[in-house]
Design a protein around this motif. Structure first.
Motif, mmCIF file in Angstrom:
data_model
loop_
_atom_site.group_PDB
_atom_site.id
_atom_site.type_symbol
_atom_site.label_atom_id
_atom_site.label_comp_id
_atom_site.label_asym_id
_atom_site.label_seq_id
_atom_site.Cartn_x
_atom_site.Cartn_y
_atom_site.Cartn_z
ATOM 1 N N MET A 94 50.601 39.204 47.841
ATOM 2 C CA MET A 94 50.689 39.763 46.516
ATOM 3 C C MET A 94 51.284 38.755 45.536
ATOM 4 O O MET A 94 50.962 38.776 44.379
ATOM 5 C CB MET A 94 51.533 41.040 46.597
ATOM 6 N N GLU A 95 52.164 37.888 46.034
ATOM 7 C CA GLU A 95 52.806 36.941 45.126
ATOM 8 C C GLU A 95 51.850 35.882 44.610
ATOM 9 O O GLU A 95 51.972 35.447 43.481
ATOM 10 C CB GLU A 95 54.003 36.292 45.817
ATOM 11 N N ASN A 96 50.920 35.454 45.431
ATOM 12 C CA ASN A 96 49.960 34.435 45.007
ATOM 13 C C ASN A 96 48.552 34.862 45.392
ATOM 14 O O ASN A 96 47.934 34.264 46.260
ATOM 15 C CB ASN A 96 50.287 33.080 45.657
ATOM 16 N N PRO A 97 48.020 35.876 44.721
ATOM 17 C CA PRO A 97 46.681 36.332 45.091
ATOM 18 C C PRO A 97 45.632 35.296 44.706
ATOM 19 O O PRO A 97 45.804 34.532 43.757
ATOM 20 C CB PRO A 97 46.508 37.615 44.277
ATOM 21 N N THR A 98 44.562 35.281 45.457
ATOM 22 C CA THR A 98 43.460 34.383 45.164
ATOM 23 C C THR A 98 42.449 35.143 44.325
ATOM 24 O O THR A 98 41.787 36.050 44.809
ATOM 25 C CB THR A 98 42.804 33.889 46.471
ATOM 26 N N LEU A 99 42.372 34.781 43.068
ATOM 27 C CA LEU A 99 41.432 35.402 42.146
ATOM 28 C C LEU A 99 40.419 34.351 41.718
ATOM 29 O O LEU A 99 40.793 33.215 41.411
ATOM 30 C CB LEU A 99 42.153 35.960 40.917
ATOM 31 N N THR A 100 39.162 34.738 41.707
ATOM 32 C CA THR A 100 38.134 33.786 41.277
ATOM 33 C C THR A 100 38.116 33.705 39.758
ATOM 34 O O THR A 100 38.506 34.634 39.057
ATOM 35 C CB THR A 100 36.744 34.198 41.816
ATOM 36 N N THR A 101 37.661 32.573 39.270
ATOM 37 C CA THR A 101 37.614 32.342 37.820
ATOM 38 C C THR A 101 36.178 32.119 37.377
ATOM 39 O O THR A 101 35.292 31.857 38.189
ATOM 40 C CB THR A 101 38.462 31.124 37.423
ATOM 41 N N GLN A 102 35.989 32.233 36.075
ATOM 42 C CA GLN A 102 34.705 31.909 35.472
ATOM 43 C C GLN A 102 34.987 31.154 34.180
ATOM 44 O O GLN A 102 36.044 31.327 33.581
ATOM 45 C CB GLN A 102 33.861 33.159 35.247
ATOM 46 N N PRO A 103 34.050 30.308 33.756
ATOM 47 C CA PRO A 103 34.304 29.432 32.600
ATOM 48 C C PRO A 103 34.587 30.172 31.305
ATOM 49 O O PRO A 103 35.389 29.726 30.499
ATOM 50 C CB PRO A 103 33.038 28.604 32.470
ATOM 51 N N GLN A 104 33.928 31.311 31.075
ATOM 52 C CA GLN A 104 34.113 32.080 29.845
ATOM 53 C C GLN A 104 33.944 33.558 30.155
ATOM 54 O O GLN A 104 33.223 33.930 31.069
ATOM 55 C CB GLN A 104 33.083 31.705 28.785
ATOM 56 N N GLY A 105 34.611 34.398 29.361
ATOM 57 C CA GLY A 105 34.384 35.828 29.451
ATOM 58 C C GLY A 105 35.200 36.569 30.478
ATOM 59 O O GLY A 105 35.134 37.786 30.551
ATOM 60 N N GLY A 106 35.966 35.862 31.277
ATOM 61 C CA GLY A 106 36.822 36.532 32.260
ATOM 62 C C GLY A 106 38.066 37.075 31.588
ATOM 63 O O GLY A 106 38.254 36.964 30.378
#
Length: 177
Positions: A1-13
């Motif tokens: 929970m302290e360092n969750p792995t969340l995916t990113t996107q270049p725009q719109g996230g």
């Protein structure tokens, strides 16, 4: 929970700072062994021109947190039922759960200066009335008739859509008895 792995996107996230603020709040409640109120993505801003977290990964994480809290609540209620009755509650009062009260007390709304926004003082006063009613074992104020003035352009206020969404959820909760 302290360092969750969340995916990113270049725009719109979702704006990373907004998501992190929510996660910091959840983590502090967990560390304090306090109930975690329902969290959603309604108040999160979108990063229009920069990198942000994908909505799917944030929603999945928030759903996992909600399921964790649901399981914890079931365990606590089971323990409470197994515990001997310590005090006979007042029969005329409603019983609002601690989790419901914390959910109302800890709700945060995104502030916005553009678009539809409600006056913050009016929303905060209404939520104070809700908490007062819960604490006194009374019915909630009439949520359907709650009205807030729109904040003046450029002055800022709570995002109206987020407040309306919260009020819809609040209208559906019921006391334990």
């Amino acid at each position: 929970m302290e360092n969750p792995t969340l995916t990113t996107q270049p725009q719109g996230g979702y704006v990373m700072a907004d998501v992190q603020r929510q996660l910091d709040r959840v983590l502090s409640l967990m560390r304090a062994q306090q109930p975690v109120p329902a969290i959603g993505t309604v108040g999160l801003r979108r990063a229009r021109f920069r990198e942000g977290y994908t909505p799917e990964s944030v929603t999945a994480l928030f759903d996992n947190i909600a399921e964790w809290q649901r399981q914890l609540t079931i365990q606590q209620e089971t323990r409470d039922l197994d515990a001997p009755e310590q005090q006979v509650p007042d029969r005329g009062r409603l019983t609002w759960s601690r989790q419901q009260q914390v959910w109302v007390r800890e709700i945060t709304f995104a502030a916005t200066r553009f678009g539809s926004a409600y006056e913050t003082d009016q929303v905060d006063d209404f939520l104070d009335n809700v908490l007062r009613a819960m604490g006194n074992g009374e019915p909630l104020p009439d949520i359907r008739s709650a009205q807030f003035h729109m904040s003046r352009a450029g002055r800022g206020g709570y995002d109206a859509a987020a407040v309306d969404h919260f009020l819809d959820q609040l209208e559906r909760i019921r006391p334990l008895r």
